[in-house]
Structure formats: structure tokens, C-alpha cells
Design a protein around this motif. Structure first.
Motif, mmCIF file in Angstrom:
data_model
loop_
_atom_site.group_PDB
_atom_site.id
_atom_site.type_symbol
_atom_site.label_atom_id
_atom_site.label_comp_id
_atom_site.label_asym_id
_atom_site.label_seq_id
_atom_site.Cartn_x
_atom_site.Cartn_y
_atom_site.Cartn_z
ATOM 1 N N SER A 1 0.823 -1.213 0.000
ATOM 2 C CA SER A 1 0.000 0.000 0.000
ATOM 3 C C SER A 1 0.856 1.262 0.000
ATOM 4 O O SER A 1 1.991 1.266 0.460
ATOM 5 N N CYS A 2 0.257 2.313 -0.545
ATOM 6 C CA CYS A 2 0.909 3.620 -0.574
ATOM 7 C C CYS A 2 -0.155 4.678 -0.326
ATOM 8 O O CYS A 2 -1.212 4.669 -0.958
ATOM 9 N N LEU A 3 0.127 5.573 0.601
ATOM 10 C CA LEU A 3 -0.772 6.680 0.922
ATOM 11 C C LEU A 3 -0.243 7.935 0.238
ATOM 12 O O LEU A 3 0.932 8.291 0.397
ATOM 13 N N THR B 1 -5.483 6.206 -0.804
ATOM 14 C CA THR B 1 -4.619 5.052 -0.569
ATOM 15 C C THR B 1 -4.704 4.078 -1.733
ATOM 16 O O THR B 1 -5.781 3.686 -2.148
ATOM 17 N N MET B 2 -3.533 3.708 -2.223
ATOM 18 C CA MET B 2 -3.426 2.721 -3.297
ATOM 19 C C MET B 2 -3.114 1.364 -2.677
ATOM 20 O O MET B 2 -2.168 1.245 -1.891
ATOM 21 N N ILE B 3 -3.922 0.339 -3.022
ATOM 22 C CA ILE B 3 -3.730 -1.010 -2.486
ATOM 23 C C ILE B 3 -3.972 -2.039 -3.586
ATOM 24 O O ILE B 3 -4.393 -1.694 -4.687
ATOM 25 N N GLY B 4 -3.731 -3.292 -3.258
ATOM 26 C CA GLY B 4 -4.079 -4.403 -4.144
ATOM 27 C C GLY B 4 -3.322 -4.378 -5.462
ATOM 28 O O GLY B 4 -2.146 -4.023 -5.529
ATOM 29 N N GLN B 5 -4.026 -4.761 -6.533
ATOM 30 C CA GLN B 5 -3.412 -4.848 -7.854
ATOM 31 C C GLN B 5 -2.892 -3.495 -8.324
ATOM 32 O O GLN B 5 -1.868 -3.426 -9.006
ATOM 33 N N ASP B 6 -3.573 -2.419 -7.947
ATOM 34 C CA ASP B 6 -3.087 -1.088 -8.310
ATOM 35 C C ASP B 6 -1.686 -0.858 -7.757
ATOM 36 O O ASP B 6 -0.811 -0.337 -8.449
ATOM 37 N N TYR B 7 -1.466 -1.242 -6.489
ATOM 38 C CA TYR B 7 -0.144 -1.061 -5.886
ATOM 39 C C TYR B 7 0.897 -1.943 -6.580
ATOM 40 O O TYR B 7 2.021 -1.495 -6.839
#
Length: 88
Positions: free
Chosen positions: A33-35, A56-62
Motif C-alpha cells: 500500500s501507498c498513501l 490510498t493505493m492497495i491491491g493490484q493497483d499497488y
């Protein structure tokens, strides 16, 4: 910073027009994850900051972001999609 299709923002009883988006990564756990903190500016009013917030970017996006050779471009495209903005 990227240019966006102008979007109206209501501030203190007035309509202002945001024309650019800026992003800062404020916390990346380097795992999943990235905030980001985002800022919307009015480029026509000497860069007046109109709005700010966090996404917040998580999952496949991250995963896609962290493995992309142009991660900055990916982050801006993702942020525009997340915030329902159109990058120009």
C-alpha cells in the motif's frame, strides 16, 4: 504536477476552478500500500491551492504501480481515476 480538465470547487461561498493536480507519496510500506496526499490547484490564480486530501493505493493497483517503469505517470493516472478527474 499534471493538468486536469477544469473542475469546479465550492470554497467559502465561491466557485473556484481547479486546473492541476499534484501528488506526494506520504507513506509507502514497500509491500502492499501507498498513501498519497493530493492537491488541486488553480493555475490561473497564481497556483492557488483549492483542495487537499489523502487517497490510498492497495491491491493490484499497488502491484502495478510498484512494478511500472514510470511509476509517477502511473500514480497520476490512478489518482485521476480515483478522484474522477480527467488528465489532459
Amino acid at each position: 504536477m499534471v493538468n486536469i480538465q477544469p473542475v469546479s470547487i465550492w470554497i467559502n461561498g465561491e466557485i473556484k476552478i481547479a486546473t492541476s493536480l499534484d501528488l506526494i507519496s506520504i507513506n509507502d510500506n514497500l509491500s502492499n500500500s501507498c498513501l498519497f496526499q493530493y492537491y488541486l490547484f488553480d493555475a490561473y490564480a497564481d497556483g492557488l491551492q483549492l483542495s487537499t486530501g489523502n487517497i490510498t493505493m492497495i491491491g493490484q493497483d499497488y502491484i502495478d504501480y510498484s512494478s511500472n517503469p514510470d511509476s509517477n505517470a502511473y500514480a497520476y493516472t490512478w489518482a485521476c481515476t480515483t478522484l474522477n478527474l480527467t488528465q489532459i
